[in-house]
Design a protein around this motif. Structure first.
Motif, short mmCIF file in Angstrom:
data_model
loop_
_atom_site.label_atom_id
_atom_site.label_comp_id
_atom_site.label_asym_id
_atom_site.label_seq_id
_atom_site.Cartn_x
_atom_site.Cartn_y
_atom_site.Cartn_z
N TYR A 1 0.82 -1.44 0.13
CA TYR A 1 0.05 -0.10 -0.17
C TYR A 1 0.94 1.22 -0.04
CZ TYR A 1 -2.69 3.66 1.98
OH TYR A 1 -3.22 4.89 2.10
N GLU A 2 1.89 1.24 0.79
CA GLU A 2 2.72 2.40 0.80
C GLU A 2 3.45 2.72 -0.38
OE1 GLU A 2 2.64 4.49 3.20
OE2 GLU A 2 1.42 3.37 4.52
N ARG B 1 0.33 3.66 -2.90
CA ARG B 1 -0.63 4.70 -2.42
C ARG B 1 -1.59 5.25 -3.08
NH1 ARG B 1 0.23 6.74 3.23
NH2 ARG B 1 -1.69 8.14 3.62
N ARG B 2 -0.87 6.06 -4.08
CA ARG B 2 -1.72 7.06 -4.84
C ARG B 2 -2.77 6.04 -5.95
NH1 ARG B 2 -0.59 12.22 -8.27
NH2 ARG B 2 -0.48 12.76 -5.84
N ALA B 3 -2.47 5.03 -6.35
CA ALA B 3 -3.21 4.13 -7.13
C ALA B 3 -4.53 3.75 -6.17
CB ALA B 3 -2.55 3.03 -7.81
N ILE C 1 -5.51 4.59 -3.42
CA ILE C 1 -6.61 5.59 -2.89
C ILE C 1 -7.51 6.37 -4.15
CG2 ILE C 1 -6.69 7.95 -1.69
CD1 ILE C 1 -4.28 7.07 0.00
N ALA C 2 -6.67 6.70 -5.14
CA ALA C 2 -7.55 7.54 -6.16
C ALA C 2 -7.81 6.90 -7.28
CB ALA C 2 -6.67 8.72 -6.45
N GLY C 3 -7.49 5.48 -7.58
CA GLY C 3 -7.63 5.00 -8.71
C GLY C 3 -9.08 4.66 -8.62
N ASP D 1 -2.75 2.37 -11.87
CA ASP D 1 -4.05 3.10 -11.96
C ASP D 1 -4.12 3.37 -13.43
OD1 ASP D 1 -6.02 5.01 -12.07
OD2 ASP D 1 -5.17 6.44 -10.58
#
Length: 116
Positions: A69-70, A73-75, A77-79, A104
């Motif tokens: 996850y770290e 993270r961006r993918a 959370i936001a994907g 993502d």
């Protein structure tokens, strides 16, 4: 349309349709892709995130461990649409993909509204 034998399935980086996730053996490396339906991060799961993806054939359950996850993270959370590669795991007739790589691919959704 390509006809597959019961023991054949698309190999990474090609995504397997979710309806075919019963074909690869336990521990096989697969790639799934789809729209993110649900992200869950239960307080009792020690940082594990569960993602449910949907394609035109069904759903796929994805498990994302804290360290991964770290990294992605961006993918995570936001994907809105993800491609996930990982190991297949089956428990009590439930199939999960244990994520190793997350991409993502939400940008592909924009092409659905473009004129041909």
């Amino acid at each position: 349309m390509v006809t597959l034998s019961p023991h054949d399935w698309p190999r990474p980086p090609q995504a397997i349709p979710h309806v075919l996730l019963d074909r690869p053996p336990q521990g096989a490396r697969v790639t799934v892709a789809g729209l993110v339906l649900v992200r869950q991060r239960p307080g009792t799961a020690k940082g594990v995130i569960f993602i449910t993806l949907e394609d035109e054939t069904g759903i796929a359950n994805v498990v994302v461990w804290r360290a991964l996850y770290e990294r992605f993270r961006r993918a995570v959370i936001a994907g809105r649409m993800l491609r996930v590669t990982g190991k297949l795991e089956r428990q009590n007739e439930v199939t999960h993909v244990i994520a190793e790589q997350i991409e993502d691919i939400s940008w592909m959704l924009d092409s659905l509204v473009e004129d041909p």
